[in-house]
Motif scaffolding. Structure first.
Motif, PDB file in Angstrom:
ATOM      1  N   ARG A  45      41.284  45.532  46.061  1.00  0.00           N
ATOM      2  CA  ARG A  45      40.765  44.258  45.567  1.00  0.00           C
ATOM      3  C   ARG A  45      39.249  44.330  45.409  1.00  0.00           C
ATOM      4  NH1 ARG A  45      44.215  39.984  45.861  1.00  0.00           N
ATOM      5  NH2 ARG A  45      42.588  38.497  46.431  1.00  0.00           N
ATOM      6  N   GLU A  49      36.973  38.931  44.582  1.00  0.00           N
ATOM      7  CA  GLU A  49      38.302  38.345  44.738  1.00  0.00           C
ATOM      8  C   GLU A  49      38.428  37.673  46.107  1.00  0.00           C
ATOM      9  OE1 GLU A  49      41.783  40.407  42.944  1.00  0.00           O
ATOM     10  OE2 GLU A  49      40.371  42.091  42.922  1.00  0.00           O
ATOM     11  N   VAL A  53      45.536  37.530  51.190  1.00  0.00           N
ATOM     12  CA  VAL A  53      46.619  38.168  50.454  1.00  0.00           C
ATOM     13  C   VAL A  53      47.912  37.873  51.193  1.00  0.00           C
ATOM     14  CG1 VAL A  53      47.545  40.363  49.636  1.00  0.00           C
ATOM     15  CG2 VAL A  53      45.088  40.056  49.779  1.00  0.00           C
TER      16      VAL A  53
END
Length: 150
Positions: A45, A49, A53
């Motif tokens: 990632r 971002e 998750v």
């Protein structure tokens, strides 16, 4: 339950510390596979971002500090921001003990890092976040391990 596991991983994806709590896979191969999937997913990632998750039945909160990623895996109903804040608190506590913690500190003093995390988390639940108290109690435990009982 709360926290299911905590991983400290370097930028190359090498696990430097893996701390599991109840309910996670108990077989070594299953843990290695889970760690590999999580590490690949988090390291892939971008910096812009989100730090959260979902992976399998876990919510992951991760944050990069220098060359280490601190990854906290928790149950689906846990607050992700609280887990991210816990990871930050753990880093600050390790900083207090080691003086700007780095990957080498983790590798050379793994037992001390485990003592500090044991003071903060018990059975997957966060029990203490006061950095001063955690370091004081962990130092007592470390002294007993190194010197034995008086």
């Amino acid at each position: 339950m709360g926290i299911r596991f905590m991983l400290l991983v370097n930028k190359l994806g090498q696990t430097r510390l893996a701390r599991y709590y109840d309910g996670t896979p108990t077989e070594r191969s299953a843990r290695n596979q889970l760690e590999g999937e999580i590490v690949r997913r988090c390291l892939a990632r971008g910096a812009k971002e989100c730090s959260f998750v979902e992976h399998r039945e876990f919510k992951l909160a991760y944050r990069r500090y220098a060359s280490l990623f601190f990854i906290v895996g928790c149950d689906g109903e846990e607050n992700e921001l609280a887990m991210l804040e816990f990871a930050h608190c753990a880093v600050e506590t390790l900083d207090r003990h080691f003086g700007n913690v780095c990957e080498l500190d983790i590798m050379m003093h793994l037992d001390k890092v485990h003592c500090i995390l044991e003071e903060m988390v018990m059975c997957g639940e966060i029990v203490e976040t006061n950095k001063l108290l955690v370091t004081q109690e962990a130092c007592k435990q470390i002294d007993v391990q190194e010197k034995g009982y008086p």
